[in-house]
Design a protein around this motif. Structure first.
Motif, short mmCIF file in Angstrom:
data_model
loop_
_atom_site.label_atom_id
_atom_site.label_comp_id
_atom_site.label_asym_id
_atom_site.label_seq_id
_atom_site.Cartn_x
_atom_site.Cartn_y
_atom_site.Cartn_z
N MET A 184 0.76 -1.45 0.23
CA MET A 184 -0.08 0.09 0.10
C MET A 184 0.86 1.15 0.12
O MET A 184 0.40 2.22 -0.75
N GLN A 185 1.76 1.43 0.98
CA GLN A 185 2.59 2.73 0.90
C GLN A 185 3.12 3.03 -0.40
O GLN A 185 3.29 4.41 -0.69
N ALA A 186 3.78 2.18 -1.15
CA ALA A 186 4.37 2.50 -2.28
C ALA A 186 3.43 3.04 -3.34
O ALA A 186 3.67 4.12 -4.08
N ILE A 187 2.17 2.55 -3.33
CA ILE A 187 1.16 3.10 -4.28
C ILE A 187 0.57 4.33 -3.79
O ILE A 187 0.20 5.30 -4.45
N ILE A 188 0.39 4.71 -2.29
CA ILE A 188 -0.07 5.83 -1.88
C ILE A 188 0.90 6.97 -2.12
O ILE A 188 0.62 7.97 -2.60
N ASP A 189 2.30 6.56 -1.95
CA ASP A 189 3.30 7.48 -2.36
C ASP A 189 3.30 8.23 -3.71
O ASP A 189 3.17 9.29 -3.91
N ASP A 190 3.17 6.97 -4.58
CA ASP A 190 3.00 7.48 -5.89
C ASP A 190 1.88 8.41 -6.23
O ASP A 190 2.26 9.28 -7.07
N ALA A 191 0.77 7.87 -5.95
CA ALA A 191 -0.35 8.67 -6.21
C ALA A 191 -0.41 10.13 -5.67
O ALA A 191 -0.52 11.16 -6.50
N ALA A 192 0.19 10.42 -4.36
CA ALA A 192 0.12 11.70 -3.91
C ALA A 192 1.24 12.26 -4.69
O ALA A 192 0.99 13.53 -4.85
N LYS A 193 2.61 11.66 -5.00
CA LYS A 193 3.43 12.43 -5.66
C LYS A 193 2.86 13.03 -6.93
O LYS A 193 3.37 14.03 -7.40
N LYS A 194 2.10 12.33 -7.61
CA LYS A 194 1.89 12.71 -9.00
C LYS A 194 0.82 14.06 -8.95
O LYS A 194 0.56 14.59 -9.90
N VAL A 195 0.09 14.39 -7.79
CA VAL A 195 -0.52 15.35 -7.73
C VAL A 195 -0.03 16.30 -6.80
O VAL A 195 -0.90 17.26 -6.53
N GLY A 196 1.22 16.21 -6.40
CA GLY A 196 2.02 17.03 -5.48
C GLY A 196 1.50 17.14 -3.93
O GLY A 196 1.64 18.32 -3.44
N MET A 197 1.03 15.97 -3.40
CA MET A 197 0.53 15.96 -2.08
C MET A 197 1.29 15.26 -1.21
O MET A 197 0.91 14.69 -0.32
N LEU A 198 2.67 14.63 -1.92
CA LEU A 198 3.42 13.66 -1.03
C LEU A 198 3.75 14.56 0.32
O LEU A 198 3.80 13.51 1.35
N ASP A 199 3.85 15.66 0.53
CA ASP A 199 4.23 16.06 1.81
C ASP A 199 3.00 16.33 2.67
O ASP A 199 3.27 16.84 3.92
N TYR A 200 1.94 16.08 2.33
CA TYR A 200 0.77 16.30 2.90
C TYR A 200 -0.04 14.89 3.61
O TYR A 200 -1.03 15.15 3.91
N LEU A 201 0.75 13.89 3.49
CA LEU A 201 0.15 12.61 3.83
C LEU A 201 -0.45 12.58 5.34
O LEU A 201 -1.27 11.64 5.40
N ASP A 202 0.22 13.21 6.08
CA ASP A 202 -0.28 13.13 7.59
C ASP A 202 -1.41 14.38 7.94
O ASP A 202 -1.35 14.33 9.18
N HIS A 203 -1.48 15.15 7.13
CA HIS A 203 -2.34 16.24 7.27
C HIS A 203 -3.96 15.82 7.27
O HIS A 203 -4.20 14.81 6.77
N GLU A 204 -4.77 16.49 7.99
CA GLU A 204 -6.06 16.27 8.03
C GLU A 204 -6.75 16.90 6.81
O GLU A 204 -6.50 17.97 6.29
#
Length: 288
Positions: free
Chosen positions: A131-151
């Protein structure tokens, strides 16, 4: 708590490269009402970026609901990669489809961005270790990788919509439908989401279908489908649609900004070429 779907290995195969084929579909909300969608047919090849435009009540949003199976047409058929959509195939066909709605707040499930993206993966029974690799890849594509722990609810409108897009991308659909996905955003958020659509288009790995009334958005599309009073009244390349000002005004649609600029320059006596690229227009003006 939402119920998770059971894993089903009986996946449908792609029978051809036509991601979506709509044939003579008709739909009405009530028997006494006229058809909201009336005899509409079109094909979309895999990898194309297609916009469906029209004023309110034109039938464009009804078409998006029919495509994802929320509404069933009274007549006609829908095929996704050659597989006809009906009651027994709907669940599997939806695996090809992802949708991003108008209001991102209505799509949030998790307490963090990471949890929200993970929710759909859990429903698909994706192994925890993957899961984590998929989540990181999807978040990176939309410029939200640094916000994964935000509400999610503490983010801006544009950031929320980018999280919604990441949640859709994580499920790896072949077709992504953006249903008025920019209409509730400020100009900055709107531009961010439109750029994501362009980036996805450039990979040619996804079919992008955008239901929109933003006339400036269709400039980047490969093909434009124009709806009016439930009917498809025109289908063609953006330049074939955007420079027919009389046609657009006749069905109560705005002329895009760049077209208005060109028309205004010509009225002032400056003969500039038709273009959908503002940079090309500026270069043309400087050469006059």
């Amino acid at each position: 708590m939402k119920k998770k779907h059971k894993k089903n290995d009986n996946h449908l195969e792609k029978k051809n490269n036509i991601s979506l084929k709509v044939t003579d579909i008709e739909f009405r909300y009530r028997e006494t009402h006229p058809n909201a969608v009336d005899g509409v047919s079109f094909e979309i090849n895999h990898g194309e970026y297609v916009t469906i435009i029209g004023h309110n009540g034109s039938g464009k949003s009804t078409i998006s609901k029919i495509i994802i199976g929320v509404l069933r047409p009274h007549k006609g058929k829908i095929e996704v990669f050659g597989n006809e959509m009906h009651a027994t195939t709907l669940t599997e066909i939806r695996r090809f489809l992802g949708i991003v709605f108008q209001n991102p707040d209505n799509q949030f499930i998790g307490s963090t961005v990471r949890d929200d993206i993970a929710f759909g993966l859990e429903n698909r029974c994706i192994a925890q270790k993957d899961m984590q690799a998929i989540i990181d890849d999807a978040a990176k594509k939309v410029g939200m990788l640094d916000y994964l722990d935000h509400e999610p609810l503490m983010l801006s409108g544009g950031q929320k919509q980018r999280v919604a897009i990441a949640s859709t991308l994580a499920l790896q659909p072949d077709i992504i439908i953006f249903d008025e996905a920019t209409s509730m955003l400020d100009p900055k958020g709107r531009q961010e989401v439109k750029q994501i659509m362009v980036d996805l288009k450039n990979t040619r790995q996804k079919t992008i279908i955008s239901i929109t009334h933003d006339m400036d958005e269709i400039i980047n599309a490969d093909k434009v489908i124009v709806m009016n009073k439930g009917k498809m009244v025109k289908c063609g390349r953006p330049e074939e649609i955007l420079y027919d000002a009389d046609f657009l005004k006749g069905i109560h649609l705005d002329v895009p900004f760049i077209s208005r600029v060109i028309n205004g320059l010509r009225e002032k006596g400056l003969n500039v070429n038709n273009t959908l690229d503002m940079g090309e227009l500026v270069k043309d003006i400087c050469q006059k």
